[in-house]
Design a protein around this motif. Structure first.
Motif, PDB file in Angstrom:
ATOM      1  N   ASP A 195       0.827  -1.209   0.000  1.00  0.00           N
ATOM      2  CA  ASP A 195       0.000   0.000   0.000  1.00  0.00           C
ATOM      3  C   ASP A 195       0.861   1.259   0.000  1.00  0.00           C
ATOM      4  N   ALA A 196       1.942   1.235   0.773  1.00  0.00           N
ATOM      5  CA  ALA A 196       2.813   2.408   0.838  1.00  0.00           C
ATOM      6  C   ALA A 196       3.517   2.643  -0.493  1.00  0.00           C
ATOM      7  N   VAL A 197       3.968   1.571  -1.133  1.00  0.00           N
ATOM      8  CA  VAL A 197       4.619   1.699  -2.439  1.00  0.00           C
ATOM      9  C   VAL A 197       3.622   2.202  -3.475  1.00  0.00           C
ATOM     10  N   ALA A 198       2.389   1.688  -3.419  1.00  0.00           N
ATOM     11  CA  ALA A 198       1.365   2.084  -4.394  1.00  0.00           C
ATOM     12  C   ALA A 198       0.936   3.535  -4.209  1.00  0.00           C
ATOM     13  N   ALA A 199       1.198   4.098  -3.040  1.00  0.00           N
ATOM     14  CA  ALA A 199       0.804   5.489  -2.786  1.00  0.00           C
ATOM     15  C   ALA A 199       1.818   6.498  -3.329  1.00  0.00           C
ATOM     16  N   LEU A 200       2.971   6.020  -3.747  1.00  0.00           N
ATOM     17  CA  LEU A 200       4.024   6.917  -4.229  1.00  0.00           C
ATOM     18  C   LEU A 200       3.779   7.313  -5.680  1.00  0.00           C
ATOM     19  N   GLU A 201       3.956   8.581  -5.980  1.00  0.00           N
ATOM     20  CA  GLU A 201       3.776   9.077  -7.346  1.00  0.00           C
ATOM     21  C   GLU A 201       4.985   9.920  -7.756  1.00  0.00           C
ATOM     22  N   PRO A 202       6.138   9.280  -7.948  1.00  0.00           N
ATOM     23  CA  PRO A 202       7.358  10.032  -8.251  1.00  0.00           C
ATOM     24  C   PRO A 202       7.390  10.514  -9.697  1.00  0.00           C
ATOM     25  N   ASP A 203       8.225  11.524  -9.942  1.00  0.00           N
ATOM     26  CA  ASP A 203       8.482  11.975 -11.310  1.00  0.00           C
ATOM     27  C   ASP A 203       9.452  11.036 -12.024  1.00  0.00           C
ATOM     28  N   LEU A 204      10.165  10.239 -11.237  1.00  0.00           N
ATOM     29  CA  LEU A 204      11.213   9.361 -11.761  1.00  0.00           C
ATOM     30  C   LEU A 204      11.472   8.268 -10.745  1.00  0.00           C
ATOM     31  N   THR A 205      11.754   7.053 -11.235  1.00  0.00           N
ATOM     32  CA  THR A 205      12.210   5.968 -10.370  1.00  0.00           C
ATOM     33  C   THR A 205      13.616   5.579 -10.785  1.00  0.00           C
ATOM     34  N   VAL A 206      14.491   5.413  -9.806  1.00  0.00           N
ATOM     35  CA  VAL A 206      15.837   4.896 -10.054  1.00  0.00           C
ATOM     36  C   VAL A 206      16.011   3.634  -9.231  1.00  0.00           C
ATOM     37  N   SER A 207      16.233   2.515  -9.902  1.00  0.00           N
ATOM     38  CA  SER A 207      16.494   1.268  -9.191  1.00  0.00           C
ATOM     39  C   SER A 207      17.992   1.033  -9.138  1.00  0.00           C
ATOM     40  N   ARG A 218       6.237  -6.004  -6.853  1.00  0.00           N
ATOM     41  CA  ARG A 218       5.975  -4.932  -5.880  1.00  0.00           C
ATOM     42  C   ARG A 218       5.523  -3.646  -6.569  1.00  0.00           C
ATOM     43  N   PHE A 219       5.821  -3.503  -7.853  1.00  0.00           N
ATOM     44  CA  PHE A 219       5.508  -2.258  -8.564  1.00  0.00           C
ATOM     45  C   PHE A 219       4.423  -2.419  -9.628  1.00  0.00           C
ATOM     46  N   THR A 220       3.985  -3.633  -9.856  1.00  0.00           N
ATOM     47  CA  THR A 220       2.956  -3.866 -10.861  1.00  0.00           C
ATOM     48  C   THR A 220       1.683  -3.084 -10.527  1.00  0.00           C
ATOM     49  N   LEU A 225       4.818   3.534 -12.462  1.00  0.00           N
ATOM     50  CA  LEU A 225       5.009   3.048 -13.829  1.00  0.00           C
ATOM     51  C   LEU A 225       4.716   4.120 -14.874  1.00  0.00           C
ATOM     52  N   ARG A 226       4.042   5.186 -14.475  1.00  0.00           N
ATOM     53  CA  ARG A 226       3.718   6.247 -15.437  1.00  0.00           C
ATOM     54  C   ARG A 226       4.893   7.199 -15.671  1.00  0.00           C
ATOM     55  N   VAL A 232      19.997   0.915 -12.916  1.00  0.00           N
ATOM     56  CA  VAL A 232      21.450   0.858 -13.031  1.00  0.00           C
ATOM     57  C   VAL A 232      21.951  -0.555 -13.303  1.00  0.00           C
ATOM     58  N   ALA A 233      21.106  -1.563 -13.106  1.00  0.00           N
ATOM     59  CA  ALA A 233      21.498  -2.930 -13.458  1.00  0.00           C
ATOM     60  C   ALA A 233      21.643  -3.034 -14.968  1.00  0.00           C
ATOM     61  N   TYR A 234      22.659  -3.778 -15.406  1.00  0.00           N
ATOM     62  CA  TYR A 234      22.846  -3.929 -16.856  1.00  0.00           C
ATOM     63  C   TYR A 234      23.035  -5.381 -17.286  1.00  0.00           C
ATOM     64  N   HIS A 235      23.010  -6.303 -16.330  1.00  0.00           N
ATOM     65  CA  HIS A 235      23.101  -7.719 -16.698  1.00  0.00           C
ATOM     66  C   HIS A 235      22.222  -8.526 -15.752  1.00  0.00           C
ATOM     67  N   PRO A 236      21.224  -9.265 -16.255  1.00  0.00           N
ATOM     68  CA  PRO A 236      20.843  -9.310 -17.680  1.00  0.00           C
ATOM     69  C   PRO A 236      20.060  -8.061 -18.070  1.00  0.00           C
ATOM     70  N   TRP A 237      20.037  -7.789 -19.375  1.00  0.00           N
ATOM     71  CA  TRP A 237      19.246  -6.677 -19.895  1.00  0.00           C
ATOM     72  C   TRP A 237      18.402  -7.156 -21.061  1.00  0.00           C
ATOM     73  N   PRO A 238      17.125  -6.764 -21.111  1.00  0.00           N
ATOM     74  CA  PRO A 238      16.478  -5.842 -20.165  1.00  0.00           C
ATOM     75  C   PRO A 238      16.260  -6.481 -18.800  1.00  0.00           C
ATOM     76  N   SER A 239      16.350  -5.675 -17.786  1.00  0.00           N
ATOM     77  CA  SER A 239      16.103  -6.136 -16.426  1.00  0.00           C
ATOM     78  C   SER A 239      14.616  -6.377 -16.248  1.00  0.00           C
ATOM     79  N   GLU A 240      14.260  -7.046 -15.153  1.00  0.00           N
ATOM     80  CA  GLU A 240      12.838  -7.298 -14.907  1.00  0.00           C
ATOM     81  C   GLU A 240      12.070  -5.991 -14.740  1.00  0.00           C
ATOM     82  N   LEU A 241      12.669  -5.006 -14.087  1.00  0.00           N
ATOM     83  CA  LEU A 241      11.987  -3.726 -13.947  1.00  0.00           C
ATOM     84  C   LEU A 241      11.940  -2.991 -15.284  1.00  0.00           C
TER      85      LEU A 241
END
Length: 295
Positions: A195-207, A218-220, A225-226, A232-241
């Motif tokens: 619920d707390a994660v779903a309440a966040l409305e950032p301009d940008l996400t950095v994993s 957790r982010f579905t 997502l908008r 920053v992960a690059y292996h494997p790419w594309p990452s799951e996020l």
């Protein structure tokens, strides 16, 4: 006193300096590819290698540095371990609480070690080049050294607030401190708190999590997502996020571009001793680095 290296920069650049990336594990590092590509483009007779060094062995390795050593790149777990061994640490690295670049110089036989953080520059530059020149609020996923560098980079882009999302909120103290030092308001959110994660409305996400971290569920369906994602992960790419954000139609910036731009700042330090002074032929060099990591 007589410097070990020539004062004239043009002559000094053509000394066959040695460099290395240190860490454990280190076999996966792309740094040798990046630096060797850059040296070839710039016509520098420099050597760069990857060396397996853990925290216990770091002090001994540094103590053995003699000419023609000129610099070190550091990955985990050494970005914090190196700090007590340095003669100076720049302001960015101090705020981020981590050093990933060491300039090694010698004067009349005395070794001097200067610490820098180029991850901050790499994150900021890849966001700007990815079409995000400014941000007001952001979500940072993770709680390690890269997360600390991220909050500093976000502050440089004008951010005012950061939500720090991680598995164990009790381990957020160092990121919270970097955010405070960078002038950001901050909130810590547990990754498992749907619920707390779903309440966040950032301009940008950095994993800043490693690839295959298993957190996409957790982010579905969340508002995050908008907005764009830098992973920053690059292996494997594309990452799951990266797959999740891409399926939502949002901008996804891959971690390899951050890796390239932090290497550019490292090269500035190794060439000029200053991460803010551009290298002659830098645009051509950067293009070659981006091509190298894409192949």
């Amino acid at each position: 006193m007589t410097p070990t290296y020539l004062d004239d920069e043009t002559d000094r650049l053509h000394v066959p300096h040695r460099f290395a990336v240190l860490g454990s594990p280190i076999a996966h590092s792309r740094s040798p590819l990046l630096h060797r590509t850059a040296y070839s483009v710039l016509g520098l007779p420099w050597q760069y290698e990857a060396v397996e060094v853990d925290s216990d062995a770091l002090a001994g390795f540094v103590e053995r540095l003699t000419p023609p050593w000129r610099g070190l790149s550091l990955t985990m777990p050494l970005k914090e371990t190196i700090i007590p061994l340095l003669d100076s640490v720049d302001a960015v690295a101090t705020t981020a609480g981590g050093v990933n670049t060491v300039l090694v110089t010698f004067d009349d036989g005395r070794r001097r070690l200067e610490g820098f953080n180029t991850d901050v520059y790499g994150i900021r530059e890849c966001l700007v080049r990815g079409g995000i020149p400014a941000v007001k609020s952001a979500m940072v996923v993770g709680g390690g050294a890269t997360a600390r560098s991220t909050v500093v980079a976000l502050a440089q882009l004008g951010a005012e607030h950061v939500d720090i999302v991680l598995r164990s909120p009790d381990k957020a103290a160092s990121v919270v401190e970097s955010a405070r030092a960078a002038g950001l308001s901050r909130t810590v959110v547990a990754l498992h708190d749907r619920d707390a994660v779903a309440a966040l409305e950032p301009d940008l996400t950095v994993s800043t999590l490693p690839g295959g971290a298993g957190v996409s569920a957790r982010f579905t369906g969340t508002p995050a997502l908008r907005a764009p994602l830098l992973d920053v992960a690059y292996h494997p790419w594309p990452s799951e996020l990266g797959v999740l954000w891409g399926a939502a139609g949002s901008t996804v910036i891959p971690g390899l571009t951050m890796l390239v731009h932090q290497a550019v700042a490292q090269l500035r330090i190794f060439v000029h001793g200053d991460p803010l002074v551009k290298i002659d032929g830098e645009d051509r060099m950067t293009a070659a680095l981006l091509e190298a990591v894409a192949s």
